[in-house]
Design a protein around this motif. Structure first.
Motif, PDB file in Angstrom:
ATOM      1  N   ARG A   1       0.724  -1.217  -0.015  1.00  0.00           N
ATOM      2  CA  ARG A   1       0.195  -0.211   0.278  1.00  0.00           C
ATOM      3  C   ARG A   1       0.758   1.706   0.180  1.00  0.00           C
ATOM      4  O   ARG A   1       0.512   3.020  -0.432  1.00  0.00           O
ATOM      5  N   ASP A   2       1.767   1.374   0.143  1.00  0.00           N
ATOM      6  CA  ASP A   2       2.786   2.570   0.144  1.00  0.00           C
ATOM      7  C   ASP A   2       3.556   2.665  -1.678  1.00  0.00           C
ATOM      8  O   ASP A   2       3.868   3.796  -1.730  1.00  0.00           O
TER       9      ASP A   2
ATOM     10  N   SER B   1      -2.471   2.121  -4.929  1.00  0.00           N
ATOM     11  CA  SER B   1      -3.783   0.872  -4.278  1.00  0.00           C
ATOM     12  C   SER B   1      -5.130   0.400  -5.005  1.00  0.00           C
ATOM     13  O   SER B   1      -4.373   0.362  -6.182  1.00  0.00           O
TER      14      SER B   1
ATOM     15  N   HIS C   1       6.376  12.405   5.850  1.00  0.00           N
ATOM     16  CA  HIS C   1       7.635  12.974   4.795  1.00  0.00           C
ATOM     17  C   HIS C   1       8.511  13.332   5.473  1.00  0.00           C
ATOM     18  O   HIS C   1       8.487  13.883   5.708  1.00  0.00           O
TER      19      HIS C   1
ATOM     20  N   SER D   1      -0.712  13.829   4.884  1.00  0.00           N
ATOM     21  CA  SER D   1      -1.852  13.331   4.691  1.00  0.00           C
ATOM     22  C   SER D   1      -2.088  13.240   2.955  1.00  0.00           C
ATOM     23  O   SER D   1      -2.479  12.138   1.977  1.00  0.00           O
ATOM     24  N   TRP D   2      -1.372  13.559   2.913  1.00  0.00           N
ATOM     25  CA  TRP D   2      -1.145  13.970   0.456  1.00  0.00           C
ATOM     26  C   TRP D   2       0.191  12.678   0.247  1.00  0.00           C
ATOM     27  O   TRP D   2       1.262  11.956   0.866  1.00  0.00           O
ATOM     28  N   ARG D   3      -0.575  11.479  -0.989  1.00  0.00           N
ATOM     29  CA  ARG D   3       0.817  11.018  -1.646  1.00  0.00           C
ATOM     30  C   ARG D   3       1.665  11.303  -2.439  1.00  0.00           C
ATOM     31  O   ARG D   3       2.069  12.188  -2.627  1.00  0.00           O
TER      32      ARG D   3
END
Length: 310
Positions: free
Chosen positions: A167-168, A171, A248, A274-276
């Protein structure tokens, strides 16, 4: 010849939608043997799939829902898990219910068998193919490589930069590329992914000493912190208190050393966010690989994948 894509890529195309405009359009699709896609809306107690076809509800009988169901080599969870997701199929006929309602009879197994025979059986190690992520487990990423036929990318084949869980990187429902690693008994295909993400030199060329750049903390050790700059490039920063895996970070690049395949970093800051990460950059998206060498020519350490030969 049909283009055997992962399920979900056909459902919203104009040609697919046109097939459900009228009964005559459905009959034409039946006569021509076209592959269609719709959303499975119910799995009944007998594990038959009910499919939304607009004004009609088609049925995929249990034994026609997937390769291996009739033989017992595929578990029924492969049927149940398709509910509320696109499924591919061919129309095999029509029956009328007692109230006169037309019920299309469908087969997903027939499409999968054709995909297996005409596409997957022709793959060889090194071929770069399309895949769609279906679900993630701690040990790897399961993908659809065509018409719902599954394959696995082991976690250590996802990228050079180590991750704690697929999941890192991925998705569910994400469209990705993969490369065929091996063909296993029974027609199963083993995949890899890291070879498409660039060599050490290709990734290092995106960065320069003296820059401060974004990264993700992937490992915290006593001797330092590994920070990923890109999926196939990570560097080592000096130990720093309060840093945690998954955070991050902003990092200063002290040096890039191709002979040792090392990037030396200083963590300026690390934080929860929270951002990818940025979308995956592929250096290769099609064609065939015989051999892939990650290591620079000047490095004594060899990291490579050989797809053809002994």
């Amino acid at each position: 010849m049909p283009n055997y894509k992962p399920e979900g890529l056909l459902i919203d195309t104009p040609a697919n939608r046109q097939a459900f405009h009228s009964l005559s359009a459905l009959q034409e699709a039946h006569a021509s043997g076209r592959i269609l896609e719709s959303r499975a809306v119910v799995c009944d107690p007998d594990h038959n799939l009910i499919v939304d076809m607009g004004a009609w509800r088609g049925i995929i009988p249990r034994d026609e829902a997937a390769l291996g169901i009739a033989e017992g080599t595929t578990r029924d969870i492969a049927i149940i898990s398709r509910v509320n997701k696109p499924v591919c199929y061919r129309i095999t006929g029509f029956v009328k219910a007692s109230d006169g309602t037309v019920i299309p009879q469908l087969s997903r197994r027939a499409v999968q068998q054709e995909c297996q025979d005409n596409y997957i059986a022709s793959l060889v190690p090194g071929d770069i193919i399309d895949a769609r992520v279906t679900h993630l487990e701690s040990f790897g990423c399961f993908v659809d490589i065509g018409c719902g036929i599954p394959s696995l990318i082991p976690i250590d084949a996802i990228s050079i930069s180590r991750i704690s869980h697929p999941r890192d990187r991925f998705s569910p429902a994400q469209d990705i590329r993969a490369v065929v690693k091996a063909l296993e008994p029974g027609g199963r295909v083993s995949l890899s992914h890291k070879e498409l993400l660039g060599t050490w030199s290709e990734n290092a060329a995106m960065f320069s000493a003296g820059e401060t750049v974004a990264g993700i903390v992937r490992s915290v050790e006593e001797y330092g912190v590994f920070v990923e700059l890109s999926p196939n490039l990570a560097g080592l920063a000096e130990p720093r208190e309060g840093v945690a895996v998954g955070q991050h970070a902003s990092v200063y690049i002290k040096s890039l050393i191709p002979e040792k395949m090392k990037v030396k970093l200083i963590i300026v800051d690390s934080f929860e966010a929270s951002w990818r990460a940025q979308p995956t950059r592929y250096f290769l998206t099609e064609g065939h690989l015989n051999r892939w060498r990650y290591s620079p020519d000047c490095s004594d350490r060899l990291i490579e994948t050989v797809f053809d030969g002994d």
